[in-house]
Design a protein around this motif. Structure first.
Motif, PDB file in Angstrom:
ATOM      1  N   GLY B 736       1.036  -1.681  -0.159  1.00  0.00           N
ATOM      2  CA  GLY B 736       0.436   0.264   0.405  1.00  0.00           C
ATOM      3  C   GLY B 736       0.924   0.941   0.342  1.00  0.00           C
ATOM      4  N   HIS B 737       2.017   1.077   0.953  1.00  0.00           N
ATOM      5  CA  HIS B 737       2.466   2.244   0.728  1.00  0.00           C
ATOM      6  C   HIS B 737       3.223   2.598  -0.539  1.00  0.00           C
ATOM      7  N   ARG B 738       4.301   1.266  -1.017  1.00  0.00           N
ATOM      8  CA  ARG B 738       4.995   1.674  -2.108  1.00  0.00           C
ATOM      9  C   ARG B 738       4.221   1.795  -3.030  1.00  0.00           C
ATOM     10  N   ARG B 740       1.237   3.996  -2.838  1.00  0.00           N
ATOM     11  CA  ARG B 740       0.930   4.970  -2.448  1.00  0.00           C
ATOM     12  C   ARG B 740       1.571   6.021  -3.536  1.00  0.00           C
ATOM     13  N   ARG B 741       3.186   5.825  -2.846  1.00  0.00           N
ATOM     14  CA  ARG B 741       4.372   6.455  -3.286  1.00  0.00           C
ATOM     15  C   ARG B 741       4.627   6.463  -4.847  1.00  0.00           C
ATOM     16  N   ALA B 742       4.309   5.441  -5.839  1.00  0.00           N
ATOM     17  CA  ALA B 742       4.518   5.602  -7.214  1.00  0.00           C
ATOM     18  C   ALA B 742       3.618   6.808  -7.391  1.00  0.00           C
ATOM     19  N   LEU B 743       1.929   6.220  -7.097  1.00  0.00           N
ATOM     20  CA  LEU B 743       0.771   7.005  -7.305  1.00  0.00           C
ATOM     21  C   LEU B 743       1.248   8.609  -7.443  1.00  0.00           C
ATOM     22  N   ARG B 744       1.460   8.536  -5.900  1.00  0.00           N
ATOM     23  CA  ARG B 744       2.175  10.368  -5.959  1.00  0.00           C
ATOM     24  C   ARG B 744       2.731  11.225  -7.369  1.00  0.00           C
ATOM     25  N   GLU B 745       3.325  10.128  -7.548  1.00  0.00           N
ATOM     26  CA  GLU B 745       3.882  10.966  -9.262  1.00  0.00           C
ATOM     27  C   GLU B 745       3.372  11.185 -10.220  1.00  0.00           C
TER      28      GLU B 745
END
Lengths: 760, 760
Positions: B736-738, B740-745
């Motif tokens: 989930g965390h990863r 979110r980090r990828a989608l943030r870009e």
């Protein structure tokens, strides 16, 4: 005779990438059906985009960071099945290989490095069992076992010689005892293989027949065994190298670590390539040792088989039963690696179990020949262990005083020892996979990486073995006392499990088989006790303490996953509920126990299904028609980020509230004026935080709203400024991040991050 | 004569918690108004809860972790102003003190520890300038200056004696020169104070008059000065202690670090208590040294003022001009700390500038008396510097051979040196505050902690000073060469700035004043050059390199904040746009430059305002009526977490799509069957990821959807399992965390986290 145990599932040793997605059992599917029946969604709005991306293939736009349009990364599934109903039977998409690559620049560089070292990714379809011929399987699987003869006899003599050179007379009787042990255990395993034709590691056999606890104990012993295999093999290999090249001795530890890393990289590349490397070195080692034996015996024959008197070594300990037992247990490490064949039965060609059984017989025969031959020759040559040089090296020097043959013996010895470490790299991750599948180990060990290798398990093994190796400074002899305990623990439990197995399946001749396994179990148990007790102070206490701790750890992990599964499992909705009705929540409801078996409807509990219920009550699956929303937007400054968050929040069409935290009254007034200038489109609530804190008061305010209206779902829309360069984050407080972390703890609060990308 | 400089804002030295929320200027307010005029929200739905929490005060429910109901933590603002329009003029809430406390158990324990060490939080209303009487201000502000006499003369003599005892004859002339310098600089600062009655640090004066670059250079010099003040003072204090108690010498470094930490804790507790501690020790030190001087001179009088011949010390260097200059520059460190009064002018009682000026005069007078007196007495007593004991200690031993007076001198010396470090703890965070307010330093230095102290600045200073102290092993003499450069850099820039100031405001007698400041600037500049050049190899090169690097860093920080402000500033919408119309986006639009001045309407750019525009175009403020949504829910397994996410997504009433990533075809089929059993309430798209990756393909799929329909806002609803205990997170992959980090870009993608709390 092939047979299957009672629980076919657990002896299913097929490794598949879908293990991370276990299928639902019928009860769960039924619950799913009932939950779905509660949903009232009306006519859902049509999708504004075609999710199969079919309509856009003609006009691809370049991706954000690459030349490929992201649309081109997906292609439709090739599906032969006829179309079922229109909505759900449609084919899906398949992701092409570039779809895996991350988009960030750092990620792409790392990805290129990874591909250079490990090779291109392999598709799941490549998980096939590679079938080996017996002549290939023999060297691949026996390297661990045969390499043990490089240090086994030395371990035996090292202990004996503590009682002075006089005690060396016991060498031959003890060796004979060890040979008997090898034969007994070999025969015992020869019986195990047909009973578990899909692979029969100690974990599975013990767990199947003796219960979960025994299985976990065997697993703990095996894990320690594997770690020590790597450490001891590398240490012994380094020792062989430094016997030949004493100049390298100061670099033992760094070189050993380097070798471990090379093995790790090789295994991460994938199992397929690993197999072929073994064939030549193993046969070369066997040939070298046989050559050594032949020449040595010829020379001894030339002397009339008269044993050379060994040099006089003063006794440092008394010759007692304890010493003899210690020596026996030390020599027993020559047997480590017998399990390799039974673990790898599926890798043989059909008929797997027959071929495996034959290979095992050859393997044990070779072991006996080499071990007995070496021990007798050492006795005839009158050698004693010396620090700084292995016994095998001494023997080779004596036998081949000139010529290259000494170097050949040393080189092949070092090579087979280093390869013996590799068998642990095969088996340790597989063991973790099976344990993870049963929930006894973290789920990350289920994951097959992009080279179809269990990356996490491999790294765990390499890391632990490196730690052990460095901690012991690369000295073989200190590690060996630990080695025997784990191995014989697994042996004992495995063979005891087989005894129970035969008693359970009373097939033809079960008594005989049970007797054979029983004898093997008893002998292994004796060695286990011997090793644990006699070598306790030398280091075996580590294992004696570690095994129960590991078993406890596995139990705790299992308990967590069980609780997690229970918490996340679907529960059927209570019967007779009107959609749309929700009685007022009762404040201070006592915490309910977790729901009972899914089939029974829950006892009288409130029928409302909002996630924000009073603290402590069981939260049921929500159905969309019963969710009531309130959207909250924390606003610090009126800039673009806040505007986007506000626009997003209002566009959802739900009641919206804006919240501003001010450090002083004056600032709150100023902000309210600006809000009015903006047009007051959203209801604003200002909170003066006279202690200048932000996260605490906001979280408490949301908790207060929640307490005031527990049936609401609070959606907090947080603007997030996304910066291009990581070091710019030092210049920003992590308020958004801390807010999200604090809000995560509140029940019934959903956090939405609206990004604003700053391109600088 | 009091006057104000041209930019009143920048010389505004009032520290306020609202500095983190600067007000908008009229142009920005106008833009805000215009942006708000574009919003069409219709009748917003009524809030289902009262945000002022008024209706619920009667039935509070206990909070999740505490006995207090969260509602009770807030009370309405007391507001005397009459009600304005109903929606926006309402009072807000005020958060009570317990609202600040975090809710996690670890957070509460940390909070209790913090309150025990630092005291309860202080409200913003407590930021008052504490006014000091002159007799209190004198010791508080002069401790740094006066403490310099403890090591100043020694530094001078240490360099002189390198040329042998013969060079010691130059002591008196050099000291006379230093006294002249002190008087000149003192008079110069005496003029600066009336010109900047709100506080006149070098950063502000130089930045005001000589430009940003000079201001930043002065700031860099000051920051180095403060760090070195702490390090040198602590080192000198430790040296004084170990002169008296040589047994403590091995513990110099740890003890020094401990003292720095104690000073840090004391300052974090708040400035108010710090002031009172100074009075006694400073007066005690002055009294002790005066007593030392009196007794010493009496004894010398008894000898008829004949100087005692110093012990013969062989020369290690030649006596040349360079050595003399080095000695002079070393002795000039006695002047560090003169700035303290001009920094703290607002802390005096009215009339502030007059009192400050008088205090400065007393301070310089005391410095001259003590410095000249000590130097002369040392000359009369014929002492030379010795390793292991300070010169002052030697003098005290000679003067007070018996009795407790030696200990008194050493103790007060050590005490005042340690307290001198405290002045840096006052000034460094304030400097950072002013720099951060102008955007030259990270914004975190604006933050007033809950004890009304600049916690971040204090910690930064303590950390850096500790590093320097430890790196130099606590040796004073090595640090002193670095000390002089930074200090005299600030002096020079400050006084040069004053010259420019007088030229600009041609008031009465400006030429005389400019001359006085000019003389001071020239002298300081000479010392600066001397110190930088003569002591270059001894360590001054560090400062010579560090100052430009720091200035560069400040510029980069400022540039980032400027770009950030430009990126986040509101831009007025283009004129003549029909709400609701959006022409199709043009694929491959070239990146537009950032918008020009806010008042001018933007050039022909597409009028649609969805956030998901073609990559590279300027994203404008969205208005809610133009946002089109698509909600995407990644579903891995059909459990409670996914159900909640799906229910939430559907309840928003927007088009919804579910996405499942499968490692194999068989698993995809299995999942589709389960979906049908559930009732197929949401459109499902399956993606087979044959390389078993999850994040990459999902992110790329969303990018593909975005490329297919750039005007949509994609909301990704991700279920998040929240575990109670942190170590359980080891058992879960951070997918989930990863994700979110990828989608943030990705632009145009909003991520929503729906939590599922697992109580175990």
């Amino acid at each position: 005779m092939p047979g299957r145990s009672v629980d076919d599932d657990r002896s299913d040793t097929v490794v598949t990438p879908s293990a991370e997605f276990p299928p639902l059992d019928p009860a769960e599917v039924d619950t799913l059906r009932r939950v779905g029946a509660q949903w009232r969604t009306g006519v859902p709005p049509a999708l504004p985009v075609d999710p199969t991306l079919d309509r856009y293939r003609s006009r691809p736009a370049p991706g954000r960071f690459s030349r490929l349009a992201p649309i081109a990364l997906f292609r439709p599934e090739q599906d032969d099945r006829p179309e079922q109903d229109d909505r759900a039977g449609r084919d899906g998409l398949v992701a092409a290989e570039p779809a895996n690559r991350p988009d960030s620049r750092l990620g792409r560089r790392l990805g290129r490095f990874r591909r250079a070292v490990l090779g291109p990714p392999l598709t799941s379809a490549a998980v096939l069992h590679e079938r080996m011929r017996k002549l290939v399987a023999l060297p691949v699987l026996s390297s661990d076992l045969l390499s043990s003869v490089a240090y086994g006899p030395e371990a035996l003599l090292t202990v004996l010689v503590l009682a002075g050179s006089g005690a060396l007379g016991l060498t031959l009787p003890l060796s004979a005892g060890l040979v008997l042990l090898m034969v007994a255990v070999g025969i015992s395993y020869r019986q195990t293989i047909p009973a578990y034709p899909h692979g029969a590691g100690s974990y599975l056999v013990a767990g199947d027949n003796l219960g979960v606890g025994a299985g976990l104990t065997a697993a703990a012993g095996l894990m320690l065994d594997y770690v020590l295999t790597v450490s001891v093999s590398i240490a012994a290999g380094m020792h062989a190298i430094t016997s030949a090249l004493p100049g390298l001795m100061p670099f033992t530890v760094p070189l050993g670590v380097l070798v471990i890393l090379l093995l790790l990289a090789g295994n991460l590349r994938g199992v397929r390539t690993a197999g072929n490397i073994f064939v030549l070195p193993t046969y070369a080692f066997v040939a070298a040792v046989l050559g050594l034996l032949v020449v040595g015996y010829l020379r001894a024959a030339g002397r009339g088989f008269a044993p050379v008197a060994p040099p006089v070594v003063p006794a440092t300990e008394g010759l007692g039963l304890l010493l003899v037992l210690r020596a026996f247990a030390s020599g027993a490490v020559s047997m480590t690696g017998i399990e390799a064949v039974s673990n790898a039965v599926p890798a043989f060609r059909p008929t797997e179990w027959r071929n495996a059984r034959t290979t095992l017989a050859w393997m044990v025969a070779m072991l006996v020949v080499l071990f007995a031959g070496l021990t007798l020759l050492i006795h005839l040559t009158g050698l004693v262990p010396r620090p700084g040089e292995t016994l095998l090296s001494q023997l080779a020097r004596v036998t081949f005083p000139t010529g290259p043959w000494y170097a050949v013996v040393q080189a092949t010895t070092a090579l087979i020892l280093l390869l013996a470490a590799n068998t642990a790299f095969n088996d340790f991750p597989r063991l973790l996979f099976f344990m993870a599948r049963a929930g006894h180990a973290p789920r990350r060990f289920l994951h097959l990486g992009d080279r179809l290798a269990f990356g996490n398990g491999l790294v765990a093994l390499a890391g632990t073995a490196t730690l052990v190796y460095v901690a012991f400074g690369g000295h073989t002899e200190k590690l060996i006392p630990l080695y025997a305990v784990g191995v014989f623990l697994a042996f004992t439990l495995s063979q005891s499990g087989m005894v129970v197995h035969w008693r359970r399946h009373r097939g033809v001749g079960w008594r005989r088989r049970a007797l054979v396994n029983g004898v093997g179990a008893v002998l292994s148990g004796l060695v286990l006790l011997t090793a644990a007790v006699a070598k306790f102070t030398e280091g075996a206490w580590v294992v004696v303490i570690a095994v129960p701790l590991l078993v406890l750890l596995f139990h705790r992990v299992h308990r967590h996953y069980r609780a997690l599964h229970a918490a996340l499992a679907l529960r059927p909705p209570p019967g007779g509920r009107e959609p749309g009705a929700h009685p007022p929540p009762t404040a201070g409801e006592p915490p309910a126990t977790p729901a009972p078996a899914p089939a029974a409807p829950a006892a009288p509990a409130p029928a409302s299904a909002g996630p924000g219920r009073a603290a402590g009550s069981v939260e049921r699956e929500e159905v969309p028609q019963e969710l009531r929303h309130l959207v909250v937007v924390p606003v610090a400054r009126l800039n673009r980020a806040s505007m986007r968050a506000l626009a997003y929040a209002v566009s959802l069409g739900r009641p919206t509230l804006a919240v501003h935290l001010a450090p002083e009254d004056a600032e709150a007034d100023r902000f309210r004026e600006q809000w009015r200038a903006w047009g007051d489109h959203v209801r604003l609530e200002t909170i003066v935080s006279p202690y200048r804190a932000v996260i605490g008061p906001l979280a408490h305010y949301l908790a207060a709203l929640h307490a005031a209206a527990p049936e609401l779902v609070l959606t907090v829309v947080v603007p997030e400024v996304v910066l291009r360069r990581p070091w710019h984050r030092l210049l920003h407080s992590r308020t958004g991040h801390r807010l999200r972390r604090a809000l995560r703890e509140l029940p019934g609060v959903v956090v939405t991050s609206v990004p604003v990308h700053v391109v600088e």
